[in-house]
Structure formats: C-alpha cells, structure tokens
Design an enzyme around this catalytic site. Sequence first.
Site, mmCIF file in Angstrom:
data_model
loop_
_atom_site.group_PDB
_atom_site.id
_atom_site.type_symbol
_atom_site.label_atom_id
_atom_site.label_comp_id
_atom_site.label_asym_id
_atom_site.label_seq_id
_atom_site.Cartn_x
_atom_site.Cartn_y
_atom_site.Cartn_z
ATOM 1 N N GLU A 59 -56.812 -28.654 6.771
ATOM 2 C CA GLU A 59 -55.978 -29.608 7.137
ATOM 3 C C GLU A 59 -56.982 -30.966 7.558
ATOM 4 O O GLU A 59 -57.766 -30.725 8.300
ATOM 5 C CB GLU A 59 -55.016 -28.880 8.049
ATOM 6 N N ASN A 101 -44.282 -28.420 3.394
ATOM 7 C CA ASN A 101 -44.987 -27.301 4.399
ATOM 8 C C ASN A 101 -43.941 -27.165 5.452
ATOM 9 O O ASN A 101 -43.705 -28.218 5.818
ATOM 10 C CB ASN A 101 -46.240 -27.834 4.774
ATOM 11 N N GLU A 102 -43.756 -26.007 5.909
ATOM 12 C CA GLU A 102 -43.071 -25.670 7.245
ATOM 13 C C GLU A 102 -41.735 -26.675 6.979
ATOM 14 O O GLU A 102 -41.572 -27.250 8.071
ATOM 15 C CB GLU A 102 -43.885 -25.785 8.394
ATOM 16 N N TYR A 121 -48.618 -16.757 13.341
ATOM 17 C CA TYR A 121 -49.891 -17.123 14.253
ATOM 18 C C TYR A 121 -49.781 -16.136 15.356
ATOM 19 O O TYR A 121 -48.573 -15.545 15.684
ATOM 20 C CB TYR A 121 -49.896 -18.411 14.695
ATOM 21 N N GLU A 162 -50.383 -19.505 6.193
ATOM 22 C CA GLU A 162 -51.300 -19.874 7.541
ATOM 23 C C GLU A 162 -50.964 -18.779 8.443
ATOM 24 O O GLU A 162 -49.939 -18.301 8.443
ATOM 25 C CB GLU A 162 -50.236 -20.933 8.022
ATOM 26 N N GLN A 171 -58.050 -22.066 10.293
ATOM 27 C CA GLN A 171 -58.336 -22.798 9.498
ATOM 28 C C GLN A 171 -60.004 -22.922 9.052
ATOM 29 O O GLN A 171 -60.757 -22.609 10.172
ATOM 30 C CB GLN A 171 -57.927 -24.230 9.727
HETATM 31 O O1 AHR Z 1 -52.548 -24.883 11.369
HETATM 32 C C1 AHR Z 1 -51.942 -25.657 12.343
HETATM 33 C C2 AHR Z 1 -50.684 -26.140 12.092
HETATM 34 O O2 AHR Z 1 -49.788 -25.146 12.433
HETATM 35 C C3 AHR Z 1 -50.068 -26.521 10.470
HETATM 36 O O3 AHR Z 1 -50.469 -27.917 10.428
HETATM 37 C C4 AHR Z 1 -48.830 -26.349 10.731
HETATM 38 O O4 AHR Z 1 -48.345 -25.960 9.380
HETATM 39 C C5 AHR Z 1 -48.440 -25.098 11.511
HETATM 40 O O5 AHR Z 1 -47.562 -25.110 12.413
#
Ligand code: AHR
Length: 527
Positions: free
Chosen positions: A64, A208-209, A275, A331, A380
């Site tokens: 990103e 995205n999201e 995450y 992600e 990432q």
């Molecule tokens: O990876 C960091 C961020 O986490 C990304 O930009 C977003 O899509 C997610 O919330």
Amino acid sequence: MRRTTTNINTTNINTTRLAMRVRFLIALLVFSTAASAQATQTLIINADQGRDTISRHIYGHFAEHLGRGIYDGIWMKKSDGSWQIRDDVVQALRAIKIPNVRWPGGCFADYYHWKDGIGDKARRPTLVNNNWGGVTEDNAVGTHEFLDLTQKLGTEPFVVGNLGSGTVQEMSEWWEYINQPGGSPMAKQRAANGHPEPWNVRFWGVGNESWGCGGNMRPEYYADEFKRYAGFLPGYGRVRPFRIATGPSDDNYNWTEVMMRDAGRMIDGLDLHHYMLTGTWAQKGNATQFGEAEWAELLQKATQFDALIARHSTIMDRYDPQKRVWLVVGEWGTWHQGEPGSNPSFLYQQNSLRDALVAAVSLNTFNQHADRVKMANIAQTVNVLQAMILTQGDKLLMTPTYHVYEMYTVHHDAVMLPMTLDAGRYTFGDRTMPAVSGSASRDASGKIHITLTNLDPNQPRTINASVRGHAVSSVTGRVLTSDRMTTFNSFEAPNAIHPVAFSGAKLTGNALSITLPPKSVVVLELR
Ligand code: AHR
C-alpha cells in the site's frame, strides 16, 4: 551457642530435605508433563485422499502507499530525485515465488485517483495521504510503475479500485486503460504513455473495507454499490474480471451473509481482513520485547483463525455449495506498536520468531481450508506491519516471516493432503491451544511436504507420524528456531535467525518419528 549450633544444624537438615523434596516434585512434574505431552502425539497423513489444490495465491502479498512501503521501500530514490525499483527487493521476493501483489491499498485505495498517476511525472499532481500520516506524495508510482514491478517480479497484480470516493466511470476507465487491447479511448491513452499492449490484469478489488475507511457502508448498501461498479468491468480480449468484493472484518458474519445473499452471483472473491495483536488496539504490545504471556496471547489468536475461516466458509457454503467464490484473506498479519523513533502512522514494526510462528500457523490454516481459501495477502510486503523485508538506506534484511514464506513455497499449487494431528496442548495461564499446527501436500513430482510448528516455547514434541497410501523412502527437512522467543533480524545482525538443516526426523520403515524443538517451524520433504 550449642543450642544455637544445634538449631542451626537442624535448620540446615530441614532446608536440605525441603530442597530435595522440591527438586523431586519439580522432576516429577516435568516428567509427568513430558510424559503426558508424549502420550498422544500422533500424526496421520492421508496421502491417498488428496483432492483440493493449495492455490499459490494463498502466499500473496499486499503493498500500500503507506509509510515506507512503496517510497523508500520497494522503490529507492536515485541521486537525481527519481524513484527506482530496488533490485535486491525484487530478487528477494522472486526467491519466495511471490504469486500476487495487492495494490494500491488498503484505505489508500478509496482515496486514490488513478489518472493522477499516469503520464509525464513532472506534471502529475501531488496528493496528501490523509490515512497514513498526512504525507504529500507526488504520484511518482502509478499504474505503469506498479505493473512494471509485477512484471519484474513475475507475479500477478491485484488492483483495488476506488469505490469510496471515486465514480463508476473512473473505475471502469481504469479497467479499460489497463486491459482494453487497443483502439478504445483509454487504450489509446495507455499507448500514448508508452504501453501499447494491455497488461491483462484479472484480479480486481471493488473497493476496500467499505464497512470502514472505504465508506462506512452497511452491507446492504455496499452490496448494491458493488453490483453497480462491478457491472461496468466488461471482459476485454481474453481477460474477464475476477471481481473481489469487500468482505467481512474479523467475525462480522452478518457482512458475509448479506454479501453472499444480495450480491453472491456477481462476486468471484470475498475479501476477509483479520489482524492479530497483543493488548488492545489503543495500546498494542511490543514487537520484540515480550514475555511468555504475550507469546501465548498472540499465538492463541493465530490458532483461532481456523474457527473464523470455518464459520465464514459455512455461511458461504449455504449460498455457494459449489465453492465457486473464493474466500480471499486480503489483509492479515500481526500489528504491533511502531518501532521507537518511527512515525506511528507509518506502521513500521520489527518481526521476531513469534511473528514467524503466527505466519506458519496461519498458512497451515489456509492450506487446510484449500477448498474455500484461494487467496491471501499478508500485510505488508516491505517496511509495513508484518513485512517480508525491512530496509534502511541501502541495507535490506529478510524477516523471520520471510523465511517461513520461503520454506512454504513447496505448498504452492500442490495437492493438500488431509491429516489427523494430535500433539496435545500448550497452556500458559488461562490460555490454551493445540501445541502443534501442521499441513501437508503432494507436489506435481510426487514429493510430499509437511510443515509443522511447535507453539510451545519450552518443550520439544516428539510425534509419531505415519503416511497412508505412500511408501516413504527418505526424509529431509529444515527448521527455523532460536533459543529465545524474541529473536529477530536487525541491520546489525541480519542473519540472526534463518532456516537450517533439520535432523529431528527419523524414518523406520514407513514410520516416521519427528522431534520438533520448542518454538519452531519445520518443513519436511518425504520421497
Ligand atoms: O494494512 C493497513 C490498513 O489496515 C489498511 O490500509 C486497511 O485496509 C486496514 O484497515
């Protein structure tokens, strides 16, 4: 005095006896823990039951416009001020057979206007990256530069279009600019900018999201928007769009339900984001300074990925029993405090043996769900979150997570072999989890690969393995481990942790005994 002496002697004798008892009790405890850990440790690989292919796209990546991921990461500034792709980064990523890269975001994607990033660089407008630190970028890396990177990497691009702040026309024209073979207005512009040939990009994210930074939408609203935007991505030449919709965040099962119900027929991939961290979002744990409590906390979360995927898959199965729609984990990874001295918005974090184990457990989980999970993109690639590579000036280092990706290349496009694994549990305080995670596959040449991770940081695990339907004649392996949970590679010691030959597997007939060191990732090759 005597009394005192006598008293002193008595005290000494009592102390000695007590110490002996304590030592004995500890020995007993260690022995019984080891014995119970040894009792049921079995692994059965069903080599005769392979059915699903482990898509190589599970080993995908995400880059990103964030912090030092693109600029001062994959690209390095030359003395004349222009940006150039780093050869050392390309070589390192080629070595792990990087199958795809998701770009330009993340939250940045719904902020990005692609037309600002084409044509003469001197005339490209600047952009303030409000999501990630408010830095100004000059759009030097745009469509041509990114697709040049993917060609150098020999990988498939996964482009995410702007649904949140862009228009249907803008997204449709980007798709046309990239893929229309020639003659259309956008294809002519592409040719005028130096690339007459289409790039034939198929993986296309439609926002995205969209439940968060991509527009704060309800799933019902986004499902309608998705259909509108996705409807203006026509097939060009031999390319058909592989339309990837914003999927759920973590355990938002309602999002999956509504998307599959209302838009399932137009969705090719549904993009789950997840995450893992210690502490709270407001106060995240440290990447390299932690104890066993934080070790267990993070690894328990990694083991819980399985249930998350299983539940989303169950919902998808109801609407798509043929499993046409991919569950994309677009992600995922660990999210720690930023490194001291770095801009907190740049998400620059170190990466230890603990992160490597999180990666190994997660990748084993994706492999096990090979029938539904067909793509995943760790967040990432360079200098951001759970990165493969960290850079500092000219220097570059490979993280422990990178080494797991290298060890797991053997699973790319191999046939997943179902396994039964019972290796007891690892428990710390009130956290308990399976002690060993694993997956197995057979490649095109017939070799079997098993990846096993021992989550217990203190005890080795010996596993008695058998392989059904395959006569094993030899076993070799490699291991990634360290004497400390917190070991990481630094610019001063870039090779502190890396895989080495593994001698803990012994073959007797078709019976295999494997002793996994504490806190280790092992890959075995069986012929
Ligand atoms: O990876 C960091 C961020 O986490 C990304 O930009 C977003 O899509 C997610 O919330």
